[in-house]
Design a protein around this motif. Sequence first.
Motif, mmCIF file in Angstrom:
data_model
loop_
_atom_site.group_PDB
_atom_site.id
_atom_site.type_symbol
_atom_site.label_atom_id
_atom_site.label_comp_id
_atom_site.label_asym_id
_atom_site.label_seq_id
_atom_site.Cartn_x
_atom_site.Cartn_y
_atom_site.Cartn_z
ATOM 1 N N ASP A 174 0.851 -1.181 0.000
ATOM 2 C CA ASP A 174 0.000 0.000 0.000
ATOM 3 C C ASP A 174 0.887 1.231 0.000
ATOM 4 O O ASP A 174 1.980 1.236 0.573
ATOM 5 N N GLY A 175 0.395 2.274 -0.672
ATOM 6 C CA GLY A 175 1.123 3.520 -0.730
ATOM 7 C C GLY A 175 0.501 4.427 -1.780
ATOM 8 O O GLY A 175 -0.309 3.971 -2.606
ATOM 9 N N PRO A 176 0.822 5.699 -1.709
ATOM 10 C CA PRO A 176 1.790 6.264 -0.764
ATOM 11 C C PRO A 176 1.221 6.341 0.650
ATOM 12 O O PRO A 176 0.028 6.544 0.844
ATOM 13 N N LEU A 177 2.119 6.187 1.607
ATOM 14 C CA LEU A 177 1.787 6.367 3.017
ATOM 15 C C LEU A 177 2.871 7.219 3.663
ATOM 16 O O LEU A 177 4.052 7.030 3.390
ATOM 17 N N ALA A 178 2.461 8.171 4.491
ATOM 18 C CA ALA A 178 3.423 8.897 5.312
ATOM 19 C C ALA A 178 3.869 7.980 6.451
ATOM 20 O O ALA A 178 3.179 7.007 6.791
ATOM 21 N N GLY A 229 -8.457 8.594 8.477
ATOM 22 C CA GLY A 229 -9.480 7.864 7.756
ATOM 23 C C GLY A 229 -8.946 6.901 6.716
ATOM 24 O O GLY A 229 -9.627 6.603 5.741
ATOM 25 N N ILE A 230 -7.738 6.388 6.927
ATOM 26 C CA ILE A 230 -7.126 5.464 5.971
ATOM 27 C C ILE A 230 -7.540 4.042 6.328
ATOM 28 O O ILE A 230 -7.233 3.555 7.422
ATOM 29 N N VAL A 231 -8.218 3.386 5.428
ATOM 30 C CA VAL A 231 -8.627 1.992 5.623
ATOM 31 C C VAL A 231 -7.738 1.130 4.728
ATOM 32 O O VAL A 231 -7.817 1.205 3.502
ATOM 33 N N SER A 232 -6.885 0.325 5.345
ATOM 34 C CA SER A 232 -5.891 -0.434 4.585
ATOM 35 C C SER A 232 -5.357 -1.554 5.449
ATOM 36 O O SER A 232 -5.208 -1.384 6.669
ATOM 37 N N PRO A 233 -5.050 -2.712 4.864
ATOM 38 C CA PRO A 233 -4.437 -3.794 5.655
ATOM 39 C C PRO A 233 -2.991 -3.495 6.043
ATOM 40 O O PRO A 233 -2.427 -4.194 6.877
#
Length: 471
Positions: free
Chosen positions: A366-370, A384-388
């Motif tokens: 997953d990305g981009p992520l800070a 509000g990020i929904v991600s495994p």
Amino acid sequence: MIENRTFDEIRVGDTASVVRTLGEADIQLFALVSGDVNPAHLDAAFAATDTFRRVIAHGMWGGGLISAVLGTELPGAGTIYLGQSLRFARPVGLGDTITASVTVKEKRPEKAVVILDCRCTNQNGEDVVTGEAEVIAPTEKVRLPRMELPEVRISDHDGYRKLIEMTRVGDPVPTAVAHPCSAAAIAAAADAAEAGLIVPILVGPEAKIRAAAEAAGKDISAFRLVPAPHSHAAAAEAVALVRSGEAKLLMKGSLHTDEMMGAIVPSATGLRTERRISHAYLMDVPEHPTPLIITDAAINIEPTLAEKADIIRNAIDLAHVIGIAAPKVAILSATESVNPAIRSTLDAAALCKMADRGQITGGVLDGPLALDNAISEAAAKEKGIVSPVAGKAEILVVPNLEAGNMLAKQLTFLGGADAAGVVLGTRVPIILTSRADLLRTRLASCAVAVLLARAATKAAPGLAVSGASGA
């Protein structure tokens, strides 16, 4: 608030108590303060023997609880300890809940002396500590705010211990050590040999190697020594030992990383494979629940999209070897939104789509992520990020070498993390150690490389290939 009881307020039969459960951190802090490093208390393997069965004979910890009752409850602030006699009836084990209580037994008015019966009982009501304390009780009333204790963080390096434990099964791996001509370099190789991780083959100028061994206080008489006139020749000869199959690992000595990579990169004589060569740090960060793999912090300065794909593949292979079946891969940037003005966010989006199409396998991307929402579930939830992956990342893919190097060193020097460095995507793993590394981190780097080499041998008997398909 802490409020004491003066001598005049105290009555025979008055009682007070505190309740505390013994945890691993209590044992470590007790050892740190007291210097009591008895392996029966601190070493899980030793304490698991029939003699100890992980039971901690920490009567003195119970005695400390009694002191806490006397100093904060009865009589409380202003109490002067005169003496104490304690009998340790039973050991205290991890997870035991101890109630420490004191009961006024006698008052001696001439000097405001109070004699108290002292007792610690476990969760089963069994006495573990019994005895008596003699104190001078305060004569003036005190009522003060209870002091807030400082936060204490314990770096127990549990990740390092688990890593070393994973290497226990198997023989030491023959390792070509290129130009070990400093005390730090020769010590790194010798320490790894003493730990049963590697069998060093020392490559370089013989006189300099022997002088370095003498300076380090290391006996190298049992090690094979392959002469080479200078560092360039040592790097080339060490690579040749790997290509011939005499060595299954390559270890950097006191030459510069660029010089060593110069011998590794050539297609005809080096150790390249189909994969892009990359570097990864396996980091054990205090209080973080899982290991963190940070890549790339040493080899690829400004990797392209295709190079980042290989960097991720190499990191996923490393994660599999240390027991993470489906590693969560966070592709880092300064923001979690795709921004055409920030190339790393575009690369992250493309890499995730490559994973969706089966071009990158073995992990969840997953990305981009800070950074905050990659490793902190609270930060991810707040945004509000929904991600495994968000908040649970195990591999951190940085935009470039500068970011990776600064992140790894920040965690090491400000966060107390251990960092084991290894080069991937070559025919064999390459151990990179630094003069600034602790013995623990040097051994961790060797342990990671040993696990990779053994995994490669199992996957393709007769070959020593790490992180490469068709190499």
